[in-house]
Design an enzyme around this catalytic site. Structure first.
Site, PDB file in Angstrom:
ATOM      1  N   ASP A 133       0.793  -1.221   0.097  1.00  0.00           N
ATOM      2  CA  ASP A 133       0.114  -0.034  -0.197  1.00  0.00           C
ATOM      3  C   ASP A 133       0.661   1.211  -0.047  1.00  0.00           C
ATOM      4  O   ASP A 133       0.226   2.166  -0.074  1.00  0.00           O
ATOM      5  CB  ASP A 133      -1.029   0.127   1.166  1.00  0.00           C
ATOM      6  CG  ASP A 133      -2.054  -1.069   0.911  1.00  0.00           C
ATOM      7  OD1 ASP A 133      -2.676  -1.019  -0.100  1.00  0.00           O
ATOM      8  OD2 ASP A 133      -2.391  -1.513   1.894  1.00  0.00           O
ATOM      9  N   ASP A 156      -6.050  -4.278  -6.567  1.00  0.00           N
ATOM     10  CA  ASP A 156      -5.869  -2.849  -5.984  1.00  0.00           C
ATOM     11  C   ASP A 156      -4.215  -2.502  -6.184  1.00  0.00           C
ATOM     12  O   ASP A 156      -4.044  -1.360  -6.500  1.00  0.00           O
ATOM     13  CB  ASP A 156      -5.976  -2.982  -4.585  1.00  0.00           C
ATOM     14  CG  ASP A 156      -7.209  -3.652  -4.110  1.00  0.00           C
ATOM     15  OD1 ASP A 156      -7.609  -4.700  -4.691  1.00  0.00           O
ATOM     16  OD2 ASP A 156      -7.870  -2.998  -2.984  1.00  0.00           O
TER      17      ASP A 156
HETATM   18  N1  GLY Z   1      -7.472  -1.269  -1.281  1.00  0.00           N
HETATM   19  C1  GLY Z   1      -8.381  -1.715  -0.284  1.00  0.00           C
HETATM   20  C2  GLY Z   1      -9.549  -1.623  -0.717  1.00  0.00           C
HETATM   21  O1  GLY Z   1     -10.024  -1.046  -1.782  1.00  0.00           O
HETATM   22  O2  GLY Z   1     -10.506  -1.827   0.083  1.00  0.00           O
END
Ligand code: GLY
Length: 418
Positions: free
Chosen positions: A114, A179
């Site tokens: 992230d 993601d």
């Molecule tokens: N990246 C985590 C979400 O989209 O919930």
């Protein structure tokens, strides 16, 4: 902390999507921009401590914050940078700097993927606007940290570390989630800023692997692909934040679309462009996409042939929750794709305008219930019972990004460069 409203707009209430040139934001009527500015003032009055970063609201309507290492930590400062562009008041720049620079230790994070969200939304926007040399170095260091999670056998960046699956039934050895496409912008940018092609090469490999393994024939995406890190073999595929493994989680589709548009921006590779067009067309032509273009939290939530792994009960919601965050991410991506796509570009811009219109309606800009945020009706993760039908900081971030993009496109036409 108290802020004085500083009105920079001369035209008063203007119809939505005016095509005139303007500084600030001509995209929304003045009244709506005032509302946005007021929400930031309210939030900053509530939390003056940048280690407590706005994320959402609780059932009681209290502000929910995150620490600097939470995955959402870069969105609030990123939103402040966008607010500064929409409403060029030096106060917003000062706040953007303050809330960005608290994230300095995040550049060394290597325990999940992230860091792209956290550093690129904050320092990335900060660098774009200020050209601060320290920010440039932090972006390169963050890309170096993220690159450590790349495995040349899998040809992907690992999203989460090896762990038990969320249902406890299996092990995720090398989980890669859709993601992760959003983290590639940091790598592309770091290659530009450092002259080192290694970051960009990783981003391209990751995107190629994602095209091969995450997507179904209809261009919907699984949420997660679990790999064998020794051989690169796909072990299983799942949709852990969506309705069912074979379903199409709305935000996942938006992350993928946005990510492939970014890949095209930096590489000019037509494969990425066509792939992004296919994803956009999948989303926009989906029979379950509501008229206001704000999707249900999963496109397949009414698909009775799918079997959710979690405790789903159709009567659990009076209405199926929408996900405004997915709409905002899609909107911002469509504005960029609209400039690149010869075949569908005009249509994408029209759809993006429609999404802006929907999200800025009282249904989503729900001033009675939003408390500290701009948009209501987003979803974190329904299978985990987390953050259901509430404001989320990343919905606001991508909505503001879309406003900035739209505004600059109105000023510069097709010569607008991302
Ligand atoms: N990246 C985590 C979400 O989209 O919930």
């Amino acid at each position: 902390m108290r802020f004085k409203l500083k009105t920079l707009y001369l035209l008063g209430v203007m119809p939505l999507l005016l095509s005139c040139k303007s500084n600030g934001s001509a995209v929304l009527p003045q009244q709506k921009m005032d509302y946005i500015v007021g929400q930031f003032e309210r939030t900053l009055n509530e939390t003056d401590d940048p280690t407590k970063i706005p994320r959402s609201i609780s059932n009681n309507g209290d502000l929910v914050t995150s620490g600097i290492f939470g995955w959402t930590s870069g969105f609030f400062s990123g939103s402040l940078w966008y607010l500064y562009e929409l409403s060029p008041d030096e106060r917003w720049k000062e706040e953007a700097i303050r809330w960005t620079e608290i994230l300095e230790p995040v550049q060394y994070v290597t325990n999940d993927h992230d860091i792209g969200f956290m550093i690129n939304c904050s320092y990335g926007n900060g660098y774009r606007i200020t050209k601060n040399e320290t920010y440039r170095k932090i972006l390169i260091q963050a890309a170096t940290s993220l690159s450590q999670r790349y495995n040349p056998m899998v040809k992907s960046i690992k999203s989460w570390n090896r762990k038990k699956s969320w249902d406890g039934k299996t092990i995720w050895h090398y989980p890669v989630i859709i993601d992760n496409m959003m983290n590639l912008e940091l790598l592309f940018e770091a290659s530009k800023l450092s002259g080192d092609p290694a970051f960009r090469n990783i981003a391209v490999e990751h995107a190629m692997t994602t095209m091969k393994n995450h997507y179904r024939k209809d261009f919907s995406s699984y949420h997660m692909v679990n790999y064998d890190p020794k051989t690169g073999e796909v072990l299983n595929k799942a949709t852990v934040q969506g309705f069912a493994d074979e379903s199409s989680w709305a935000r996942g589709q938006a992350w993928g679309l946005y990510g492939f548009v970014v890949c095209y921006r930096y590489t000019g590779n037509k494969r990425f462009l066509e792939f992004a067009e296919n994803i956009a067309n999948y989303i926009l032509n989906h029979p379950e996409l509501p008229e206001d273009l704000v999707p249900y939290w999963d496109f397949d939530v009414k698909n009775t042939s799918l079997r959710p792994e979690w405790n789903y009960e159709p009567r659990m919601f009076k209405e199926i929750p929408r996900d405004a965050s997915a709409a905002a991410i899609t909107c911002s991506a469509l504005l960029e794709l609209g400039l690149y796509s010869e075949k569908y570009g005009k249509g994408y811009i029209i759809k993006a305008d429609e999404i802006i219109r929907s999200l800025s309606s009282p249904t989503y800009m729900d001033s009675a219930n939003n408390k500290y945020f701009i948009l209501n009706h987003s979803v974190g993760s329904i299978p985990h019972g987390a953050e259901i039908d509430i404001p989320l900081v990343y919905a606001d971030y991508y909505f503001l990004e879309a406003l900035v993009r739209k505004n600059r496109m109105q000023q510069n036409g097709n010569s607008y460069k991302f």
